[in-house]
Write a protein that holds these residues in place. Structure first.
Motif, PDB file in Angstrom:
ATOM      1  N   ARG A  29      -2.431  79.789  58.880  1.00  0.00           N
ATOM      2  CA  ARG A  29      -2.958  80.240  57.592  1.00  0.00           C
ATOM      3  C   ARG A  29      -2.664  81.719  57.357  1.00  0.00           C
ATOM      4  O   ARG A  29      -2.405  82.136  56.217  1.00  0.00           O
ATOM      5  N   GLU A  30      -2.716  82.516  58.414  1.00  0.00           N
ATOM      6  CA  GLU A  30      -2.390  83.942  58.277  1.00  0.00           C
ATOM      7  C   GLU A  30      -0.937  84.123  57.846  1.00  0.00           C
ATOM      8  O   GLU A  30      -0.635  84.963  56.977  1.00  0.00           O
ATOM      9  N   ARG A  31      -0.032  83.350  58.462  1.00  0.00           N
ATOM     10  CA  ARG A  31       1.380  83.464  58.086  1.00  0.00           C
ATOM     11  C   ARG A  31       1.611  82.962  56.656  1.00  0.00           C
ATOM     12  O   ARG A  31       2.437  83.504  55.918  1.00  0.00           O
ATOM     13  N   LEU A  32       0.892  81.917  56.260  1.00  0.00           N
ATOM     14  CA  LEU A  32       0.994  81.445  54.874  1.00  0.00           C
ATOM     15  C   LEU A  32       0.508  82.522  53.905  1.00  0.00           C
ATOM     16  O   LEU A  32       1.124  82.764  52.852  1.00  0.00           O
ATOM     17  N   ALA A  33      -0.600  83.167  54.259  1.00  0.00           N
ATOM     18  CA  ALA A  33      -1.158  84.200  53.377  1.00  0.00           C
ATOM     19  C   ALA A  33      -0.188  85.351  53.196  1.00  0.00           C
ATOM     20  O   ALA A  33      -0.103  85.939  52.100  1.00  0.00           O
ATOM     21  N   GLN A  34       0.555  85.675  54.255  1.00  0.00           N
ATOM     22  CA  GLN A  34       1.543  86.742  54.157  1.00  0.00           C
ATOM     23  C   GLN A  34       2.628  86.395  53.144  1.00  0.00           C
ATOM     24  O   GLN A  34       3.248  87.289  52.551  1.00  0.00           O
ATOM     25  N   ARG A  35       2.866  85.098  52.941  1.00  0.00           N
ATOM     26  CA  ARG A  35       3.856  84.639  51.968  1.00  0.00           C
ATOM     27  C   ARG A  35       3.239  84.411  50.590  1.00  0.00           C
ATOM     28  O   ARG A  35       3.942  84.055  49.643  1.00  0.00           O
ATOM     29  N   GLY A  36       1.911  84.552  50.517  1.00  0.00           N
ATOM     30  CA  GLY A  36       1.236  84.251  49.270  1.00  0.00           C
ATOM     31  C   GLY A  36       1.104  82.766  49.016  1.00  0.00           C
ATOM     32  O   GLY A  36       0.913  82.340  47.876  1.00  0.00           O
ATOM     33  N   ALA A  37       1.189  81.963  50.084  1.00  0.00           N
ATOM     34  CA  ALA A  37       1.103  80.502  49.955  1.00  0.00           C
ATOM     35  C   ALA A  37      -0.251  80.016  50.461  1.00  0.00           C
ATOM     36  O   ALA A  37      -0.915  80.681  51.267  1.00  0.00           O
ATOM     37  N   CYS A  38      -0.664  78.859  49.986  1.00  0.00           N
ATOM     38  CA  CYS A  38      -1.952  78.297  50.405  1.00  0.00           C
ATOM     39  C   CYS A  38      -1.851  76.772  50.433  1.00  0.00           C
ATOM     40  O   CYS A  38      -2.565  76.066  49.727  1.00  0.00           O
ATOM     41  N   TRP A  39      -0.956  76.270  51.287  1.00  0.00           N
ATOM     42  CA  TRP A  39      -0.752  74.829  51.381  1.00  0.00           C
ATOM     43  C   TRP A  39      -1.868  74.178  52.209  1.00  0.00           C
ATOM     44  O   TRP A  39      -2.452  74.790  53.090  1.00  0.00           O
ATOM     45  N   ALA A  40      -2.141  72.915  51.897  1.00  0.00           N
ATOM     46  CA  ALA A  40      -3.110  72.149  52.694  1.00  0.00           C
ATOM     47  C   ALA A  40      -2.595  72.002  54.118  1.00  0.00           C
ATOM     48  O   ALA A  40      -1.402  71.785  54.352  1.00  0.00           O
ATOM     49  N   LEU A  41      -3.516  72.147  55.068  1.00  0.00           N
ATOM     50  CA  LEU A  41      -3.152  72.113  56.485  1.00  0.00           C
ATOM     51  C   LEU A  41      -4.236  71.396  57.267  1.00  0.00           C
ATOM     52  O   LEU A  41      -5.423  71.690  57.111  1.00  0.00           O
ATOM     53  N   ALA A  42      -3.849  70.446  58.094  1.00  0.00           N
ATOM     54  CA  ALA A  42      -4.781  69.762  58.999  1.00  0.00           C
ATOM     55  C   ALA A  42      -4.237  69.862  60.412  1.00  0.00           C
ATOM     56  O   ALA A  42      -3.022  69.818  60.632  1.00  0.00           O
ATOM     57  N   VAL A  43      -5.137  70.004  61.379  1.00  0.00           N
ATOM     58  CA  VAL A  43      -4.748  70.167  62.785  1.00  0.00           C
ATOM     59  C   VAL A  43      -5.499  69.153  63.635  1.00  0.00           C
ATOM     60  O   VAL A  43      -6.693  68.905  63.419  1.00  0.00           O
ATOM     61  N   ALA A  44      -4.786  68.568  64.601  1.00  0.00           N
ATOM     62  CA  ALA A  44      -5.399  67.601  65.522  1.00  0.00           C
ATOM     63  C   ALA A  44      -4.932  67.882  66.943  1.00  0.00           C
ATOM     64  O   ALA A  44      -3.905  68.523  67.165  1.00  0.00           O
ATOM     65  N   SER A  45      -5.690  67.385  67.888  1.00  0.00           N
ATOM     66  CA  SER A  45      -5.281  67.355  69.292  1.00  0.00           C
ATOM     67  C   SER A  45      -5.027  65.911  69.681  1.00  0.00           C
ATOM     68  O   SER A  45      -5.867  65.039  69.443  1.00  0.00           O
ATOM     69  N   ASN A  46      -3.853  65.659  70.242  1.00  0.00           N
ATOM     70  CA  ASN A  46      -3.466  64.309  70.666  1.00  0.00           C
ATOM     71  C   ASN A  46      -2.883  64.431  72.078  1.00  0.00           C
ATOM     72  O   ASN A  46      -1.678  64.347  72.282  1.00  0.00           O
ATOM     73  N   PRO A  47      -3.751  64.664  73.066  1.00  0.00           N
ATOM     74  CA  PRO A  47      -3.262  64.979  74.413  1.00  0.00           C
ATOM     75  C   PRO A  47      -2.495  63.823  75.029  1.00  0.00           C
ATOM     76  O   PRO A  47      -2.749  62.646  74.739  1.00  0.00           O
ATOM     77  N   GLU A  48      -1.534  64.179  75.883  1.00  0.00           N
ATOM     78  CA  GLU A  48      -0.749  63.159  76.587  1.00  0.00           C
ATOM     79  C   GLU A  48      -1.360  62.895  77.957  1.00  0.00           C
ATOM     80  O   GLU A  48      -1.963  63.777  78.567  1.00  0.00           O
ATOM     81  N   PHE A  49      -1.191  61.676  78.427  1.00  0.00           N
ATOM     82  CA  PHE A  49      -1.641  61.271  79.756  1.00  0.00           C
ATOM     83  C   PHE A  49      -0.475  60.598  80.478  1.00  0.00           C
ATOM     84  O   PHE A  49      -0.584  59.479  80.975  1.00  0.00           O
ATOM     85  N   LEU A  50       0.659  61.280  80.507  1.00  0.00           N
ATOM     86  CA  LEU A  50       1.888  60.721  81.059  1.00  0.00           C
ATOM     87  C   LEU A  50       2.007  61.059  82.536  1.00  0.00           C
ATOM     88  O   LEU A  50       1.839  62.207  82.932  1.00  0.00           O
ATOM     89  N   ARG A  51       2.354  60.055  83.328  1.00  0.00           N
ATOM     90  CA  ARG A  51       2.633  60.275  84.750  1.00  0.00           C
ATOM     91  C   ARG A  51       4.134  60.402  84.938  1.00  0.00           C
ATOM     92  O   ARG A  51       4.893  59.541  84.477  1.00  0.00           O
ATOM     93  N   GLU A  52       4.557  61.467  85.605  1.00  0.00           N
ATOM     94  CA  GLU A  52       5.986  61.607  85.866  1.00  0.00           C
ATOM     95  C   GLU A  52       6.456  60.428  86.705  1.00  0.00           C
ATOM     96  O   GLU A  52       5.813  60.026  87.661  1.00  0.00           O
ATOM     97  N   GLY A  53       7.603  59.882  86.331  1.00  0.00           N
ATOM     98  CA  GLY A  53       8.118  58.675  86.962  1.00  0.00           C
ATOM     99  C   GLY A  53       7.739  57.414  86.215  1.00  0.00           C
ATOM    100  O   GLY A  53       8.375  56.373  86.373  1.00  0.00           O
ATOM    101  N   LEU A  54       6.685  57.507  85.372  1.00  0.00           N
ATOM    102  CA  LEU A  54       6.227  56.356  84.585  1.00  0.00           C
ATOM    103  C   LEU A  54       5.929  56.767  83.149  1.00  0.00           C
ATOM    104  O   LEU A  54       5.158  56.109  82.450  1.00  0.00           O
TER     105      LEU A  54
END
Length: 496
Positions: A148-173
């Motif tokens: 949002r800070e970088r958008l404000a520097q451009r004078g932009a105000c686009w809709a933004l949503a953020v999520a966490s989608n953690p991975e549970f990957l085992r190396e080798g599988l």
């Protein structure tokens, strides 16, 4: 791999961007493309990008190479060095860059925040940002604010949503874990983004593989909690293994008994010479650092770290116990350099810590790993007395001792006679309890595992008890025998 149809139809194809072509980013990008989406994967390393565009993996991971080449042929997966191109392409932007450990134990978020800057500078309209990097709790909110800070520097105000989608990957599988997950975790304060993530993963979900929606901070903590829980199981089993040695018990038999308990289960119960890799040690340090900032004591997390440090040094201590602390003039064979089988990843590998320690004591080290030799050479640099062997048996030539650190299956298949014929000494230290101790002992080798007892006579099962001689009455069943169902109400309820 046949295509994206698994459990029902795939969601409508979307335009996605993945920042980071490392382990998590590349697996995620290839699998999302396989599910039918148009994916641009961004990385800043020119050499890696050249490899990937030719369909070559920068690291070893089963099935991933085949998947990469297939998705390149379909055109659903492309690689770029341009953050602007990725942000313009993707409606959903996945951040999967590295978060290495800083000097104070914290997760280093420089790469994550750089991606946030790039997104904010180049967003042409509304975007949805999904964190797959393992990050401290609260990072998603920091990323949102930075964009949002970088958008404000451009004078932009686009809709933004953020999520966490953690991975549970085992190396080798990793490919199997992405496409057949035990669960999919997603956290956000935006219900529409959560629903979108559910749709993206819909072909992978079932009653047994649920989608778990939660708030942003809980999803961030879920990843750390899973890894420290696994680290705790490993560390506790290692403590029990050392106790078993003192008590004359066999930790492998104990493990079998524990694993049959449905409240415990069989996974992550193998005793060994410490855990390594890119996740467990790093995430343990990061969570301890977060707790310290809050002023919270974490005695169990501290104990896990101390226990693992002790186990990583165990094989060095046992070599010194057998051969003396000054190892000049000694030759030590080491089997395994990767932190686990089926990968060439040597990050925080107990094997590398062992090799360095033996070298400092003056030993010549002859090591072999089926996949990780080149990565080990790069990580160790010009280490005095260290050399790679061309095979497991070649590493044994005129060695005073063999130390198994990574339990590649092919090591256990070699006969004891072949080991005895090449070793100068007789000592075999099995850091993963992967070898057949009695078979090696029969070949004249001195075998020592972790938590393994000296072989003892086995008590015959009840079915093998001798029959009473003819003409003599048989003894009554022992008083402790399990009662028949008709004799005991509890038995009846259990049986029913």
């Amino acid at each position: 791999m046949d295509g994206p149809m698994m459990n029902g139809s795939s969601s409508a194809p979307r335009h996605l961007a993945v920042f980071g072509a490392g382990y998590v980013g590349l697996v995620s990008a290839a699998c999302l493309a396989w599910l039918g989406h148009e994916v641009v994967c961004v990385d800043s390393q020119p050499r890696r990008l050249r490899q990937l565009r030719r369909g070559r993996l920068p690291f070893h991971e089963p099935l991933l190479g085949e998947l990469l080449q297939e998705q390149l042929r379909t055109g659903r997966l492309r690689f770029s060095s341009s953050a602007r191109a990725a942000v313009n392409h993707g409606d959903v932007l996945f951040i999967a860059v590295g978060t290495p450990t800083a000097a104070d134990g914290a997760a280093e978020l420089g790469q994550v925040m750089q991606v946030a800057d790039d997104i904010g500078r180049h967003m042409p309209g509304p975007r949805q940002v999904v964190m797959k990097s393992t990050v401290p709790v609260g990072t998603g909110e920091r990323v949102r604010q930075r964009i949002r800070e970088r958008l404000a520097q451009r004078g932009a105000c686009w809709a933004l949503a953020v999520a966490s989608n953690p991975e549970f990957l085992r190396e080798g599988l990793a490919v199997q874990d992405f496409l057949r997950p035990e669960r999919v975790v997603a956290g956000s304060d935006d219900a529409r983004l959560l629903e979108l993530l559910r749709e993206l993963h819909a072909p992978l979900l079932s009653a047994q593989r649920p989608f778990l929606a939660m708030d942003l901070r809980s999803a961030e903590l879920c990843k750390y909690a899973a890894n420290v829980m696994l680290a705790a199981r490993l560390s506790l089993m290692n403590e029990l293994a050392l106790l078993a040695e003192g008590l004359g018990a066999d930790i492998e038999q104990v493990r079998e008994g524990l694993g049959r308990d449905p409240r415990i289960g069989p996974l992550f119960l193998r005793a060994g010479c410490g855990f390594g890799g890119s996740c467990l040690p790093k995430d343990l340090r990061a969570l301890r650092h977060s707790a310290a900032i809050l002023g919270h004591a974490t005695p169990m997390l501290d104990a896990i770290a101390a226990s693992n440090e002790r186990m990583v040094g165990l094989l060095e201590a046992r070599v010194c116990e057998a051969l003396g602390e000054d190892l000049r003039g000694r030759c030590i064979a080491v089997w395994g350099l990767a932190f686990k089988p089926q990968t060439d990843d040597v990050r925080e590998s107990p094997a590398l810590a062992l090799v360095r320690a033996l070298s400092l004591r003056g030993a010549q080290v002859q090591a072999y790993d089926p996949m990780a030799g080149a990565a080990a050479l790069e990580a160790l640099g010009e280490l005095p007395g260290f050399q790679l062997a061309g095979s497991a048996l070649e590493a044994l030539q005129q060695a005073d001792a063999l130390l198994l650190v990574t339990d590649w299956p092919q090591f256990a298949a070699l006969p004891g006679e072949a080991l005895r014929a090449r070793l100068r000494g007789a000592l075999v230290l099995d850091g993963r309890n992967a070898l057949d101790g009695p078979q090696l002992a029969a070949a004249g080798l001195q075998y020592r595992g972790i938590g393994r007892a000296v072989a003892k006579a086995v008590v015959p099962p009840v079915e093998a008890w001798p029959q009473a001689p003819a003409g003599r009455p048989t003894q009554e069943a022992p008083a402790c025998a399990w009662p028949r169902r008709s004799d005991h109400a509890v038995s009846a309820r259990l049986a029913g």
